[in-house]
Motif scaffolding. Sequence first.
Motif, mmCIF file in Angstrom:
data_model
loop_
_atom_site.group_PDB
_atom_site.id
_atom_site.type_symbol
_atom_site.label_atom_id
_atom_site.label_comp_id
_atom_site.label_asym_id
_atom_site.label_seq_id
_atom_site.Cartn_x
_atom_site.Cartn_y
_atom_site.Cartn_z
ATOM 1 N N LEU A 165 -20.527 11.206 32.474
ATOM 2 C CA LEU A 165 -21.149 11.644 31.222
ATOM 3 C C LEU A 165 -21.309 13.162 31.204
ATOM 4 N N SER A 171 -16.455 18.638 28.893
ATOM 5 C CA SER A 171 -15.115 18.628 28.297
ATOM 6 C C SER A 171 -15.173 18.857 26.789
ATOM 7 N N THR B 74 -9.233 18.070 24.280
ATOM 8 C CA THR B 74 -10.270 17.047 24.193
ATOM 9 C C THR B 74 -9.887 15.802 24.978
ATOM 10 N N PHE B 75 -10.831 15.340 25.820
ATOM 11 C CA PHE B 75 -10.575 14.190 26.691
ATOM 12 C C PHE B 75 -10.935 12.864 26.038
ATOM 13 N N PHE B 77 -11.714 9.226 27.937
ATOM 14 C CA PHE B 77 -11.872 8.761 29.307
ATOM 15 C C PHE B 77 -11.620 7.267 29.427
ATOM 16 N N ASP B 79 -13.372 5.103 31.091
ATOM 17 C CA ASP B 79 -14.591 4.297 30.923
ATOM 18 C C ASP B 79 -15.389 4.734 29.696
ATOM 19 N N ALA B 81 -17.145 6.879 28.448
ATOM 20 C CA ALA B 81 -18.129 7.970 28.549
ATOM 21 C C ALA B 81 -18.929 8.148 27.264
ATOM 22 N N LEU B 82 -19.467 7.045 26.756
ATOM 23 C CA LEU B 82 -20.388 7.125 25.620
ATOM 24 C C LEU B 82 -21.815 7.201 26.161
#
Lengths: 265, 255
Positions: A165, A171, B74-75, B77, B79, B81-82
């Motif tokens: 996170l 990012s 901009t990534f 992910f 998993d 990543a929220l």
Amino acid sequence: MAEKQVQPVPFRGGGFTARKLGLVGPLVFVAIVALWEIGCRTGVIPPLVLPAPSEVYAALARLVETGLIWDHLGASLQRLVVGWSLGTVLGVAVGLSIGLFSLARAGLAPIVAAIFPVPKIALLPLFVIWFGIGEGSKVATILFGTFFPTVVATYGGVDNVDRTLIRMGQSFGLSWFSIVRKIILPGALPAILPGFRISAAIAIVLLVAAEMIGAEYGIGAYILLAGSLMATDELIAGVAILSAIGLVVNWLIGRAERALLAWRR
Amino acid sequence: MDLKIRDVGHAYGPLTVLDGIGFEVPAGRIVCIVGPSGCGKSTLLRMIGGLERPDSGEILQVGAPPAASLNPLTFIFQDFALLPWRSVEGNIRLVLEDHRLGAAETERIVAGVLARTNLTEFRKAWPRQLSGGMRQRVAIARALAVSPAVMLMDEPLSALDAQTRELLMADLVALWERERFSAVYVTHNLAEAVRLGHRVIVLSRRPGRIREIVDIDMPLGERTGRMAELEAHQSRLWALIRDEAEAAEKELVGG
Ligand SMILES: Nc1ncnc2c1ncn2[C@@H]1O[C@H](COP(=O)(O)OP(=O)(O)OP(=O)(O)O)[C@@H](O)[C@H]1O
Ligand SMILES: [Mg+2]
């Protein structure tokens, strides 16, 4: 050929899950108090060993009638609230910096680990010398007692925040401050709030200890006086008030947890 | 904006992970990176996104990103990543808040990306209430909100079941047809690589070096209809990495 045996598959999945049995707790409590009262009335429990619940109730009623309960409660709650709040604010701040800055971690974490297990009651005489016999030493004792568990809970929480996170935040170009406020703090909250439960319990223990030295009002002073007069009914009444304070604090923290951690369901 | 990766090498302590990697990501193209497990694909992607610095070589942006782009690289992910403590809408707002766009503009962007990813009715939902596929859609909406010039995707479909993967792949193709974004797409699934890649970069096992660069000229929109040709590409890729994958599989983790 013989008839094939037909039977249901035996069930073996029971147990090991907590069921909600809301009424059991109060029932056990009522039963114990009732037994206690009966024991006292029948003379099985001598009055000197333990006063009857009805006498404890009478002592409580006297406290309310004379209005003294408000003096004691007021004094105690004020110390508790001031000491616990200051200790918590400082504890969260220091815990956050240990979690965020390597320098703070290297410098402070060992000191915290060394002082955390010291019973703060042992330091009470020292606090009396430093902060005076009045409110200062009492608040300082509670502050100290709540500070350390809060530090440990907070930096433990920060350490456990999901690194992906934080990566995500970086990012997307979030500022350092945004990452701390919107990702790290809320991520650490599930560890910080249970820390509050522990620190609140410690605060109540220390409150009573601190009030046993040079306090005119306060639940601790009331209990000390009752004890020295062998007035066990008043002593138990004081203990009941303490436990009520503990229950209320626990309930408040539970409410806060439910409101702040609603996202966890 | 194009990306140019020039002679990138990297080592974690004694472990050389990447060696002499060089390729280009032309604007509006999807470049897939495939290779055996542990060969440094994720590391390479983090370097392309500026989250990690390579020991040697450089990663260059050629040309300026579009002015409207809030976060050019901009990534997305694996998993998702929220943030679990923010709603779908809150997760999208998170990446806009630092840009101080004003309430009206922010709302316009949020509503726009939710509509483009068919998430409008889930606006107020918590991430835990959504299926994996929906969560990845939210992550895609969040990425679109900052108008990226290049999307960096690290196995974005690997956490999903086969059906959901198929649906999301179709979504990505439709999205690309409309937006023509560039992307670097890391995967170990060759079917994904041939469905989504204009160019597939095959890495060897660790230390990751470029084995081969395969261009697939077929337009993305036509690919579901021409599976037989894709199969051929896929078999060729498999032939390339089969032995490497087998050898990498038998390696002890941590050297
Ligand atoms: N921060 C790190 N410190 C030390 N070693 C690392 C670090 N990150 C990755 N590695 C090692 O570098 C190698 C490449 O890792 P990387 O995650 O880039 O591989 P990958 O190709 O993405 O693998 P996978 O297919 O399993 O996702 C692995 O051996 C890994 O253990
Ligand atoms: Mg990886």
